[in-house]
Design a protein around this motif. Structure first.
Motif, mmCIF file in Angstrom:
data_model
loop_
_atom_site.group_PDB
_atom_site.id
_atom_site.type_symbol
_atom_site.label_atom_id
_atom_site.label_comp_id
_atom_site.label_asym_id
_atom_site.label_seq_id
_atom_site.Cartn_x
_atom_site.Cartn_y
_atom_site.Cartn_z
ATOM 1 N N TYR A 127 0.795 -1.240 0.082
ATOM 2 C CA TYR A 127 -0.218 0.113 0.075
ATOM 3 C C TYR A 127 0.985 1.207 -0.126
ATOM 4 O O TYR A 127 1.787 1.256 0.569
ATOM 5 C CB TYR A 127 -1.051 0.035 1.280
ATOM 6 N N CYS A 128 0.490 2.191 -0.754
ATOM 7 C CA CYS A 128 0.896 3.464 -0.610
ATOM 8 C C CYS A 128 0.149 4.501 0.083
ATOM 9 O O CYS A 128 -1.046 4.114 0.407
ATOM 10 C CB CYS A 128 1.366 4.218 -1.947
ATOM 11 N N ALA A 129 0.807 5.362 0.922
ATOM 12 C CA ALA A 129 0.223 6.455 1.865
ATOM 13 C C ALA A 129 0.550 7.654 1.699
ATOM 14 O O ALA A 129 1.923 7.808 1.477
ATOM 15 C CB ALA A 129 0.093 5.574 3.293
ATOM 16 N N ALA A 130 -0.218 8.789 1.907
ATOM 17 C CA ALA A 130 0.232 10.179 2.038
ATOM 18 C C ALA A 130 0.057 10.909 3.231
ATOM 19 O O ALA A 130 -1.101 10.525 4.045
ATOM 20 C CB ALA A 130 -0.467 10.663 0.671
ATOM 21 N N SER A 131 1.089 11.829 3.694
ATOM 22 C CA SER A 131 0.861 12.453 4.919
ATOM 23 C C SER A 131 1.389 13.716 4.576
ATOM 24 O O SER A 131 2.230 14.265 3.826
ATOM 25 C CB SER A 131 1.586 11.776 5.870
ATOM 26 N N ASP A 132 0.843 14.804 5.440
ATOM 27 C CA ASP A 132 1.136 16.313 5.607
ATOM 28 C C ASP A 132 2.326 16.593 6.343
ATOM 29 O O ASP A 132 2.619 17.835 6.574
ATOM 30 C CB ASP A 132 0.158 17.327 5.390
ATOM 31 N N PHE A 133 3.021 15.634 6.845
ATOM 32 C CA PHE A 133 4.122 15.804 7.690
ATOM 33 C C PHE A 133 5.400 16.430 6.703
ATOM 34 O O PHE A 133 5.366 16.082 5.565
ATOM 35 C CB PHE A 133 4.606 14.622 8.139
ATOM 36 N N THR A 134 6.313 16.837 7.241
ATOM 37 C CA THR A 134 7.522 17.325 6.310
ATOM 38 C C THR A 134 8.537 16.274 6.462
ATOM 39 O O THR A 134 8.947 16.311 5.250
ATOM 40 C CB THR A 134 8.324 18.586 7.313
ATOM 41 N N ARG A 135 8.866 15.639 7.179
ATOM 42 C CA ARG A 135 9.832 14.363 7.205
ATOM 43 C C ARG A 135 9.308 13.107 6.831
ATOM 44 O O ARG A 135 8.224 12.922 7.079
ATOM 45 C CB ARG A 135 10.792 14.590 8.532
ATOM 46 N N ALA A 136 10.084 12.525 6.506
ATOM 47 C CA ALA A 136 9.720 10.974 6.111
ATOM 48 C C ALA A 136 8.957 10.305 7.566
ATOM 49 O O ALA A 136 9.567 10.493 8.597
ATOM 50 C CB ALA A 136 10.653 9.966 5.767
ATOM 51 N N GLN A 137 7.842 9.571 7.279
ATOM 52 C CA GLN A 137 7.258 8.893 8.635
ATOM 53 C C GLN A 137 7.294 7.259 8.634
ATOM 54 O O GLN A 137 6.834 6.905 7.398
ATOM 55 C CB GLN A 137 5.883 9.432 8.610
ATOM 56 N N VAL A 138 7.482 6.790 9.527
ATOM 57 C CA VAL A 138 7.506 5.226 9.520
ATOM 58 C C VAL A 138 6.226 4.751 10.221
ATOM 59 O O VAL A 138 5.839 3.585 10.240
ATOM 60 C CB VAL A 138 8.731 4.788 10.039
ATOM 61 N N VAL A 139 5.450 5.470 10.758
ATOM 62 C CA VAL A 139 4.299 5.064 11.488
ATOM 63 C C VAL A 139 3.041 5.197 10.786
ATOM 64 O O VAL A 139 2.756 6.438 10.223
ATOM 65 C CB VAL A 139 3.868 5.703 13.027
ATOM 66 N N ALA A 140 2.093 4.032 10.705
ATOM 67 C CA ALA A 140 1.161 4.022 9.778
ATOM 68 C C ALA A 140 -0.027 5.040 10.197
ATOM 69 O O ALA A 140 -0.515 5.701 9.221
ATOM 70 C CB ALA A 140 0.589 2.699 9.666
ATOM 71 N N ASP A 141 -0.105 5.381 11.227
ATOM 72 C CA ASP A 141 -1.182 6.164 12.111
ATOM 73 C C ASP A 141 -0.862 7.986 11.650
ATOM 74 O O ASP A 141 -1.928 8.496 11.692
ATOM 75 C CB ASP A 141 -1.093 6.096 13.608
ATOM 76 N N ARG A 142 0.319 8.131 10.964
ATOM 77 C CA ARG A 142 0.651 9.284 10.635
ATOM 78 C C ARG A 142 0.182 9.650 9.150
ATOM 79 O O ARG A 142 0.540 10.681 8.694
ATOM 80 C CB ARG A 142 1.889 9.654 11.044
ATOM 81 N N TYR A 143 -0.419 8.577 8.547
ATOM 82 C CA TYR A 143 -0.587 8.823 7.262
ATOM 83 C C TYR A 143 -2.164 8.703 7.126
ATOM 84 O O TYR A 143 -2.935 7.396 7.127
ATOM 85 C CB TYR A 143 -0.140 7.626 6.476
ATOM 86 N N PRO A 144 -2.881 9.826 6.797
ATOM 87 C CA PRO A 144 -4.409 9.800 6.868
ATOM 88 C C PRO A 144 -4.996 9.209 5.492
ATOM 89 O O PRO A 144 -6.196 8.999 5.268
ATOM 90 C CB PRO A 144 -4.675 11.271 6.803
#
Length: 123
Positions: free
Chosen positions: A94-111
């Motif tokens: 799965y690909c996921a997108a988030s509006d954080f600035t840095r790369a994120q490893v936690v799935a919950d940070r991807y809405p």
């Protein structure tokens, strides 16, 4: 943001695949994009993440040196090049997108999540 993942398939051990994640919607080029995978009867796990700038990518230890994440913002597309595939790489990706600035490893940070593409590696 809407995400469409593709590129999965059946490949033999040691082979390669390239997954694509096309994003659409407002300001999609500014989003961090991550790849996650989930095998049957296992929890979803982080694979790789890339920020909007394309630098400072992050990988799971299990794929370091074999997978490469990249993006082409002109095409609103993030790629996951997978080389030296192993049977344990078999999963729905799965690909996921988030509006954080840095790369994120936690799935919950991807809405925002795409629908997934199946990767099967035969031994």
């Amino acid at each position: 943001v809407q995400l469409q993942a593709s590129g999965g398939g059946l490949v033999q051990t040691g082979g390669s695949l390239r997954l694509s994640c096309v994003a659409s919607g407002r300001t999609s080029v500014y989003y961090v994009v991550g790849w996650f995978r989930q095998a049957p009867r296992k929890e979803r796990e982080f694979v790789a993440s890339i920020p909007a700038s394309g630098s400072s990518t992050v990988y799971a230890d299990s794929v370091k040196g074999r997978f490469t994440i990249s993006r082409d913002n002109a095409k609103n597309t993030v790629y996951l090049q997978m080389n030296s595939l192993k049977a344990e790489d078999t999963a729905m990706y799965y690909c996921a997108a988030s509006d954080f600035t840095r790369a994120q490893v936690v799935a919950d940070r991807y809405p925002y999540w795409g629908q997934g593409t199946q990767v099967t590696v035969s031994s």
